[in-house]
Each structure stands twice: as C-alpha cells, then as structure tokens.
Design an enzyme around this catalytic site. Sequence first.
Site, short mmCIF file in Angstrom:
data_model
loop_
_atom_site.label_atom_id
_atom_site.label_comp_id
_atom_site.label_asym_id
_atom_site.label_seq_id
_atom_site.Cartn_x
_atom_site.Cartn_y
_atom_site.Cartn_z
N CYS A 151 0.78 -0.81 0.12
CA CYS A 151 -0.19 0.39 0.03
C CYS A 151 0.45 1.07 0.14
O CYS A 151 1.96 1.79 0.97
CB CYS A 151 -0.95 -0.03 1.06
SG CYS A 151 -2.17 1.73 1.45
N CYS A 180 -0.98 3.22 -6.81
CA CYS A 180 -1.69 2.44 -5.77
C CYS A 180 -2.08 1.83 -6.18
O CYS A 180 -2.19 0.70 -7.18
CB CYS A 180 -3.30 3.87 -5.41
SG CYS A 180 -4.59 3.00 -4.59
#
Length: 264
Positions: free
Chosen positions: A75, A192
Amino acid sequence: MPVSPTILVFDSGLGGLTVLREIVKARPDAHYVYVADDAFFPYGHHSEDALIARVVPLIGELISTHRPDIVVIACNTASTLVLSHLRAAYKVPFVGTVPAIKPACAGSKTRRVSVLGTSGTVQREYTRALIRDFAQGCDVTLVGSADLASLAEAALNGRTVSDSVLSAELAPCFVGNREDAATRTDTVVLACTHYPLLLDRLIRLAPWPVDWIDPAPAIARRVVDLIGPAAGDADQGAEMIFTSGRPHTLNRALMPFFGGRVPA
Ligand code: DGL
C-alpha cells in the site's frame, strides 16, 4: 529463513492482491497471509496521524499472531508514511510499496511523467522527496484521486463502474498536446496498488498510449532478495483476513491472485 517462509501481505483492501500475485509467482512455496484492513478503508481519506495510530499497532498484533518471516506493506498510502515507524518498532524485515518515480523518469522519452495515487500519497513529503531526488529533470505531474481505489474494489466485486467515471479520474494524467507525441506525457506511475486491478480499462480509456508503471514485479524481486529463491513449488496454503471480520466471498475472483490457491 525457514524453507517455507510465511509472508504477510498487508493493504487497506484488495489492492495489495496485485502485489501478492507477483510474490506468489516468485515464491510459490511460501505460506501466505493476506490482510485487508477494510475496517479502515480507504486509507487515502485518513489523516497522517490517524493512519500511523492505526497501522503501527495493527501490524504489531498481526506479527504476534501470524509470526511472519517478512511483511510486505502492499500500500503506497501506508508505506510512504509508516515504514520508518514499523522498522523502528519491529524486528521482522519489511518491504514497502512506494511510487516508482525513479524508473518512470529514467524510462520517459518525452520527460513528462504523471504519478497517479491516492490524495494521501501525492501529498506525502516522502513522495515529494522521491521527485526531488529522482525526477532527473522530468516534468512530474502529481494526480491525487479520492475515489479510484474504491472504484477498483467495486469493479473487483462485480459492480458496474462506468467508463466515463474512470476517464474523468485519468484525464489529469495526460498532459500536453495529444497531436505531439514528442512532448506529451508518455509514462504514468500507478502509485496505488488498487489501480492495476483496472489496468485493462485504463489502457483502453487512455487518450493516447503510455507506459504504465506497476511496481509489483520489482517488489517481488525485493522479497526474493531478502528471503531467498523458491525451494520448490509445494503449496503451503494461504489465508485471507479482513479486519472487519467479514468472511471473504470472492473465492473464484481471488484465486488467480493466490496462484490458484483458495485462501482459507
Ligand atoms: N492500495 C492503497 C495504496 O496503494 C490505497 C487505497 C486506499 O486505501 O486509499 O495506496
């Protein structure tokens, strides 16, 4: 390092599966624990203080429970903020996921690169420092999206996400005159881990072709550097955990990310 290490892969939701998929290919013999912090999703909407206060103790609990040999923070929104705190707090090796600005700028021919991430990731000092250190004279456009991670989850869960909504999210990444291939944006960093879930559609909806930089294969190589190469291909099983406690009902959709395993 044990012959069959336990690899814990962590994300706010399902985006980290795009990183898991590459690690599983490189270490098919490992045992996998995938943790989605869906109770706190999306991370892009939380303040830096709130995220640190959430993620650092949660990772500590996960380490105590699952005893991983390595933890992958799949992440960007978390890694650009908490990696240094995690390394200071826990002994287990960590691999993070941060915007792939260096390879993107090294490969761009037009010297025009866009970084598509959550609004949190593009605001981070960590990301700004990567640009200062590694842009190599490229013009880097930061594009923060509030909703693209949620849209990727919706699409993976079988809900309809329209082309027009995705096109609007993408539009700011495409800078320059579309008729002038020598100066327009030629590289987009997927900053992302949720966004590669939509890659086929992003390619189709892009106003012109670009190189899309997904760091997942590089992260898998880094994991192998730290824990060593596969010692066979025996399936050691996999677990999938949602912090909300909900059971996962996506078995068929999830299996390819786990290299064909059905996660427990
Ligand atoms: N998958 C996460 C990332 O790489 C973030 C999505 C979110 O929770 O906002 O940044």
